[in-house]
Design a protein around this motif. Structure first.
Motif, mmCIF file in Angstrom:
data_model
loop_
_atom_site.group_PDB
_atom_site.id
_atom_site.type_symbol
_atom_site.label_atom_id
_atom_site.label_comp_id
_atom_site.label_asym_id
_atom_site.label_seq_id
_atom_site.Cartn_x
_atom_site.Cartn_y
_atom_site.Cartn_z
ATOM 1 N N ALA A 249 50.363 48.984 26.086
ATOM 2 C CA ALA A 249 49.856 47.454 26.434
ATOM 3 C C ALA A 249 50.537 46.676 27.743
ATOM 4 N N ALA A 250 51.464 47.517 28.272
ATOM 5 C CA ALA A 250 51.917 47.036 29.532
ATOM 6 C C ALA A 250 50.787 47.179 30.557
ATOM 7 N N TRP A 251 49.737 47.818 30.447
ATOM 8 C CA TRP A 251 48.643 48.003 31.204
ATOM 9 C C TRP A 251 47.782 46.891 30.792
ATOM 10 N N GLN A 252 47.413 45.820 31.669
ATOM 11 C CA GLN A 252 46.813 44.855 31.120
ATOM 12 C C GLN A 252 45.126 45.224 31.619
ATOM 13 N N ALA A 253 44.223 44.597 30.973
ATOM 14 C CA ALA A 253 42.930 44.660 31.232
ATOM 15 C C ALA A 253 42.251 44.505 32.857
ATOM 16 N N ARG A 254 41.372 45.453 33.019
ATOM 17 C CA ARG A 254 41.040 45.571 34.529
ATOM 18 C C ARG A 254 39.582 46.132 34.600
ATOM 19 N N THR A 255 38.919 45.597 35.758
ATOM 20 C CA THR A 255 37.588 46.383 36.113
ATOM 21 C C THR A 255 37.778 47.190 37.243
ATOM 22 N N GLN A 256 37.186 48.270 36.981
ATOM 23 C CA GLN A 256 37.118 49.088 38.282
ATOM 24 C C GLN A 256 35.601 49.492 38.672
ATOM 25 N N THR A 257 35.426 49.177 39.991
ATOM 26 C CA THR A 257 33.832 49.533 40.350
ATOM 27 C C THR A 257 33.730 50.930 40.920
ATOM 28 N N LEU A 258 32.890 51.551 40.368
ATOM 29 C CA LEU A 258 32.887 53.220 40.897
ATOM 30 C C LEU A 258 31.516 53.720 40.572
ATOM 31 N N SER A 259 31.256 54.710 41.252
ATOM 32 C CA SER A 259 30.019 55.707 41.111
ATOM 33 C C SER A 259 30.271 56.879 40.952
ATOM 34 N N ALA B 191 36.899 49.344 43.961
ATOM 35 C CA ALA B 191 37.492 48.006 43.786
ATOM 36 C C ALA B 191 37.972 48.365 42.404
ATOM 37 N N ASN B 192 39.342 47.392 42.035
ATOM 38 C CA ASN B 192 40.015 47.443 41.015
ATOM 39 C C ASN B 192 40.797 46.204 40.660
ATOM 40 N N THR B 193 40.437 45.245 39.770
ATOM 41 C CA THR B 193 40.608 43.794 39.565
ATOM 42 C C THR B 193 42.208 43.810 39.253
ATOM 43 N N GLY B 194 42.750 44.797 38.678
ATOM 44 C CA GLY B 194 44.171 44.905 38.028
ATOM 45 C C GLY B 194 45.183 45.619 39.235
ATOM 46 N N TRP B 195 44.894 46.241 40.164
ATOM 47 C CA TRP B 195 45.750 46.816 41.122
ATOM 48 C C TRP B 195 45.090 47.175 42.592
ATOM 49 N N PRO B 196 45.667 47.182 43.713
ATOM 50 C CA PRO B 196 44.599 47.312 44.870
ATOM 51 C C PRO B 196 44.744 48.931 44.977
ATOM 52 N N ALA B 197 44.224 49.586 44.001
ATOM 53 C CA ALA B 197 44.220 51.043 44.057
ATOM 54 C C ALA B 197 43.308 51.659 43.028
#
Length: 723
Positions: free
Chosen positions: A648-658, A706-712
């Motif tokens: 649960a410590a990992w909050q929701a996030r969106t990653q942009t990828l191909s 891109a990743n909305t939860g972390w800069p990686a």
């Protein structure tokens, strides 16, 4: 695959073919760069290729059987009255026979030349056979064969017939060596003869003191050992600055189980042209039952010797700088043929013949101090029955070149390059280890301790990682019962094998795989051509699980071994073929993964380790980032599952990828266009990406922008499926 392939020396391939056909020998010099093995003064003929009224046994690779220890893994068993008749391959006046008789028995073989029985028979005995070494894990009773030689008293020509007939006991005949023995040599001018000092050439009296007196009198000169049989009852010491020379190894024979035993010498010792025959019937490692035990000193040489029935031929410690050991025969030892036991500098061991050694035939063991700048070159080795043909345990700048090795048995490969230390202080492999131009025939064995096979050529990070540069070039491997090249950490701790290049190899008829990778590390393969592969090209299953990956880099010019064994939970069995894999398996699990960048300890392999709680994280604040996995072979991937740790410590996030794909690892195309994917712990932090029908790829790449939860970029598992 369009790169030109480096061709193997034709002589190396021809040598392997000759061995397979049961005929091997050499009587003329060859270039060390063009052929493997020694220039031999005899030609060997396998009994199973001869005419016989007996019973052929084998082929068999099962530890503890007569056939498994035989040359070619086959031999001919003769009951009393049965015979085997050889067609003589060359001009000869002598024969040496490798044979076995049942434990506790002795007898004779009657010898016939073109149908005429000779007055002399060939004695056979089990006295030197059936050795037990219960302190060596995995050992069984072994060392079944022995060698016996006979001057025929007449000449024979190519095409003549020589028959061996069992008399009162069963005899298993393995191979016969036919040789033209030169006349006895003559006494060098100015030499001191051991008979002048009272030695008995009839073998009845004790000649020990006569040899000592002759050595003392001949300082700076030659001790002459005339034709005859001499008995020595205790070892020689203080041998330096002298040559001991006989009339030829068929003519001058010394009977002793301990010839020279000394911890140091000022050097300049030459031992040449006589035989030393021992009476060692068991292996007792605390006893110095060796032809040479210790040091001959710098700038010494050993040549033209026949060494038999000892524990070890030469066990060399101390200063043996620039020693040359060449043109010798070392037969029927209960342990090593020769061991450079640390501190060997500039030693050359070349053009020797070794058969039926009870441990490594030739070994370098860097105990107490490293062996440096030393080499094993152009030796012919057959039937080591408890270890390797050639073993290099540590050392700096070592070369193993142009050797011919055949028929290794339990616990042994043809060649082992290893950091197994046995004892301390030990000097691991360092500098450049050159393994070049070797031919390995029927080498490798099932290791009873590991429960899985040892390859024909083994690189073993047993006790520590291999950091030396290991260069393996121009290798011929034929009829290995298991794999060709093995990379393993034999101690089971997963030490890496790194800095390895394999360039130029012809692999024919291996029982399982071409590459058996069982430990983390990396190797580059170029110009490796394989035919007759029994199961699959590659077994890539590092142990212990999670210890890391083994990366195989394709340097070009490879062919015939591009498939991968599909089940790391089972060992491939020789000739079984690769089983149909589980269609529901995760193709990416345990495979080699790379990335454009990683943060700290969060390396690419964590995304294919099967543990959703570990993860890869790219370099921070550096988009775009790529993560790539090599599936081992081209696959029709239809579904990719991406995961983040479920905590649960990992909050929701969106990653942009191909999703991108490649069949060769260099040219990539987009399989699924870039879009946003939502990872939510409420739904397991899992995303599924469906790939279009018709997708075929070996290298699967995720291109993250891109990743909305972390800069990686972040993934804990990347899974690839066929449906």
């Amino acid at each position: 695959m369009s790169r030109s392939v480096r061709s193997m020396p034709a002589a190396a391939v021809a040598t392997a073919v000759a061995l397979a056909a049961g005929l091997l020998g050499a009587t003329t010099a060859h270039s060390a760069a063009s052929a493997a093995g020694a220039d031999l003064p005899f030609t060997s003929v396998e009994a199973e290729t001869a005419t016989s009224t007996g019973t052929r046994i084998g082929p068999d690779h099962t530890q503890g059987t007569l056939a498994s220890e035989a040359s070619g893994r086959q031999a001919v068993r003769l009951a009393a009255g049965q015979r085997v008749e050889f067609t003589v391959p060359r001009t000869a006046n002598a024969v040496n026979v490798a044979y076995s008789v049942p434990d506790g028995q002795s007898g004779t073989l009657d010898v016939y030349v073109n149908g005429t029985k000779l007055a002399k028979s060939l004695p056979v005995t089990s006295k030197y056979s059936y050795v037990d070494t219960s302190w060596i894990a995995g050992a069984k009773t072994h060392h079944f064969y022995d060698n016996a030689r006979l001057l025929l008293g007449r000449g024979v020509q190519a095409g003549d017939k020589v028959a061996l007939q069992a008399t009162s006991t069963q005899v298993t005949v393995d191979v016969a060596d036919f040789e033209q023995v030169a006349a006895a040599g003559t006494r060098p001018a100015g030499s001191v003869s051991v008979t002048d000092k009272g030695a008995d050439p009839g073998g009845q009296g004790d000649s020990t003191q006569a040899f000592r007196d002759a050595i003392s009198a001949a300082q700076g000169g030659v001790v002459w050992i005339p034709p005859g049989d001499y008995r020595i009852t205790s070892s020689l010491q203080g041998v330096a600055n002298v040559t001991l020379q006989g009339a030829g190894s068929w003519h001058s024979v010394v009977h002793t189980s301990r010839f020279i035993d000394q911890s140091n010498s000022s050097g300049g010792v030459r031992l040449k042209d006589f035989a030393v025959l021992g009476e060692v019937t068991e292996r007792v490692d605390s006893n110095p039952d060796n032809f040479v035990n210790g040091s001959l000193g710098p700038n010494s040489g050993v040549s033209g010797m026949w060494i038999q029935h000892l524990k070890v031929g030469l066990w060399l410690t101390g200063n043996n700088d620039n020693l040359v050991v060449e043109n010798n025969r070392i037969l029927d030892t209960t342990a090593d043929g020769l061991n450079l036991n640390g501190n060997a500098r500039g030693v050359r061991v070349r053009n020797n013949f070794l058969r039926n050694n009870g441990d490594d035939a030739l070994a370098m063991w860097s105990l107490y101090a490293p062996d440096t700048n030393s080499s094993f070159e152009n030796n012919t080795i057959t039937q080591p029955n408890l270890a390797n043909g050639i073993a290099v345990y540590g050392g700096t700048d070592i070369a193993v070149k142009n050797n011919l090795i055949s028929d290794t048995n339990a616990l042994g490969s043809g060649i082992a390059i290893s950091n197994q230390k046995f004892l301390d202080p030990f000097s691991p492999l360092a500098g450049t280890i050159t393994v070049s131009g070797n031919t390995l025939v029927r080498t490798g064995a099932l290791n009873p301790n590991w429960g899985h096979p040892m390859g024909a050529l083994r690189v073993d990070s047993y006790d520590s990682a291999i950091e030396a540069n290991v260069s393996i070039t121009n290798t011929t491997i034929t009829d290995s019962p298991y794999s060709a090249f093995e990379f393993v950490s034999g101690g089971g701790r997963g030490h890496a094998t790194r800095n390895i290049t394999v360039d130029g190899a012809t692999v024919s008829r291996v029982g399982t795989v071409v590459v058996q990778a069982e430990t983390p590390g990396a190797a580059r393969f170029s110009n490796v051509r394989a035919t007759g592969v029994g199961v699959a090209g590659v077994y890539n299953c590092p142990y212990p699980t999670g210890s890391g990956t083994f990366t195989l880099t394709d340097g070009g010019g490879n062919s015939g071994w591009d498939s991968t064994w599909s089940n790391c939970n089972a060992w491939p069995q020789p000739g079984s073929g690769n089983p149909d894999p589980d269609p529901a398996r995760n193709l990416a699990k345990g495979r080699t993964a790379t990335a454009s960048g990683s943060q700290d300890v969060y390396t690419p392999g964590r995304a294919v380790d099967g543990d959703a709680n570990t993860y890869w994280e790219s370099s921070n604040n550096a988009f775009p980032q790529n993560w790539t996995v090599d599936l081992g072979s081209t696959q029709p991937v239809r579904r990719v599952v991406l995961k983040l740790p479920p905590a649960a410590a990992w909050q929701a996030r969106t990653q942009t990828l191909s999703v991108q794909g490649s069949t060769d690892g260099s040219s990539y195309s987009t399989v699924v266009a870039s879009k946003d994917y939502r990872f939510d712990p409420a739904s397991g932090n899992t995303v599924t990406v469906t790939l279009p029908g018709g997708t075929n790829l070996r290298h699967l790449r995720l291109h993250v922008t891109a990743n909305t939860g972390w800069p990686a970029a972040q993934f804990s598992e990347v899974e690839a499926y066929l449906s």
